[in-house]
Design an enzyme around this catalytic site. Structure first.
Site, short mmCIF file in Angstrom:
data_model
loop_
_atom_site.label_atom_id
_atom_site.label_comp_id
_atom_site.label_asym_id
_atom_site.label_seq_id
_atom_site.Cartn_x
_atom_site.Cartn_y
_atom_site.Cartn_z
CG ASP A 88 -0.92 13.38 20.97
OD1 ASP A 88 0.49 13.31 20.65
OD2 ASP A 88 -1.36 13.41 22.04
CG HIS A 145 5.74 19.44 20.54
ND1 HIS A 145 6.46 19.81 21.62
CD2 HIS A 145 4.52 19.36 21.01
CE1 HIS A 145 5.69 19.84 22.72
NE2 HIS A 145 4.51 19.61 22.31
CB SER A 248 -7.36 23.60 13.89
OG SER A 248 -7.35 24.13 12.67
#
Length: 285
Positions: A88, A145, A248
């Protein structure tokens, strides 16, 4: 505050000390005080706790537990495509690698060799390939992921600076993502090799992978390389591969002719883990 002053402060601040302090504070189990900080953070940044597997702020023992929270089942279904978005966040930049040069922001480029810690042979595998730089803001889900299935072949820890990685700093600090501390994860997949670089930043207390655990701290003074044998670490598309303890950036590298980014992917566009990132590029595309 002007962008020039913001960037100047990045050079002046004791970034490593601030990061060490933030890491210690984020790991404290402070009871009601910790819950109060978490509730403030949720309100300040508009965190959507309805998506969390555990939506109760008071149930997290430390800020780190909250920050690396899991999502509830089904919150991020995977699109049925060759490459899905791994996080995200928002797209910082993406596009072709010009020989070995990656576009950072207006007026700034950096080399793939510098990004991967000076390994010219590894960098050469991505000449004229494609890259995507994805920025995770404080409000975002902070687990990372897999964009596609892959077998881990190498992990490289590269020591470096701890500049912020927000868009303002990316526009003002040359070679930012190849200057900051980072963890370079090299995979082999169905569509060839690919790299996922976890970039550290100011107050990012640590970075972790699912196969190694916390990579930093301690912050080693030299580049550290680990290699992995065939079949040792194999992850499927959408599997968690790592996480940030405070936000980050992830930089991904793909070889020439490996993928074609989705037509609506462009700089500054928000993205969600599991959505279509791209399709396999076929001869003639």
């Amino acid at each position: 505050m002007s962008e020039r002053l913001t960037v100047a402060l990045q050079y002046a601040l004791p970034k490593r000390l601030l990061t060490q302090l933030a890491g210690k504070l984020a790991g404290l189990e402070g009871g009601k005080a910790t819950t109060a900080v978490i509730r403030w953070f949720i309100k300040r940044y508009g965190v959507n706790m309805a998506e969390a597997a555990n939506a109760d702020p008071a149930s997290y023992a430390s800020f780190n537990e909250f920050f690396t929270r899991a999502l509830r089942a089904g919150a991020r279904p995977l699109d049925e495509v060759d490459f899905v978005c791994p996080v995200d966040g928002a797209i910082s930049q993406l596009g072709p690698i010009e020989f070995d040069q990656i576009f950072q922001a207006k007026g700034h480029f950096y080399s793939t060799t510098a990004l991967v810690g000076g390994d010219r042979a590894l960098a050469a595998r991505f000449e004229n390939g494609d890259f995507a730089t994805l920025y995770l803001s404080p409000r975002d889900y902070h687990r990372i992921h897999m964009p596609c299935a892959g077998q881990l072949t190498q992990m490289i820890y590269v020591p470096g600076e701890l500049f912020s990685v927000n868009p303002t700093t990316a526009r003002g600090v040359p070679g930012l993502f190849a200057r900051n501390e980072r963890v370079v994860c090299v995979f082999e997949g169905e569509f060839g090799p690919f790299v996922m670089v976890l970039v550290g930043a100011t107050i990012v207390g640590s970075m972790a992978t699912v196969w190694h655990g916390v990579v930093n701290p301690p912050r080693m003074p030299d580049i550290e390389k680990r290699t992995y044998g065939a079949g040792e670490i194999v992850l499927g598309q959408g599997d968690e591969m790592g996480r940030f303890l405070l936000g980050s950036t992830v930089v991904m590298l793909f070889p020439k002719h490996a993928l074609r980014f989705a037509s609506d992917w462009a700089a500054a566009r928000p993205v969600r883990m599991g959505e279509v990132m791209g399709l396999r590029r076929h001869v003639g595309d």
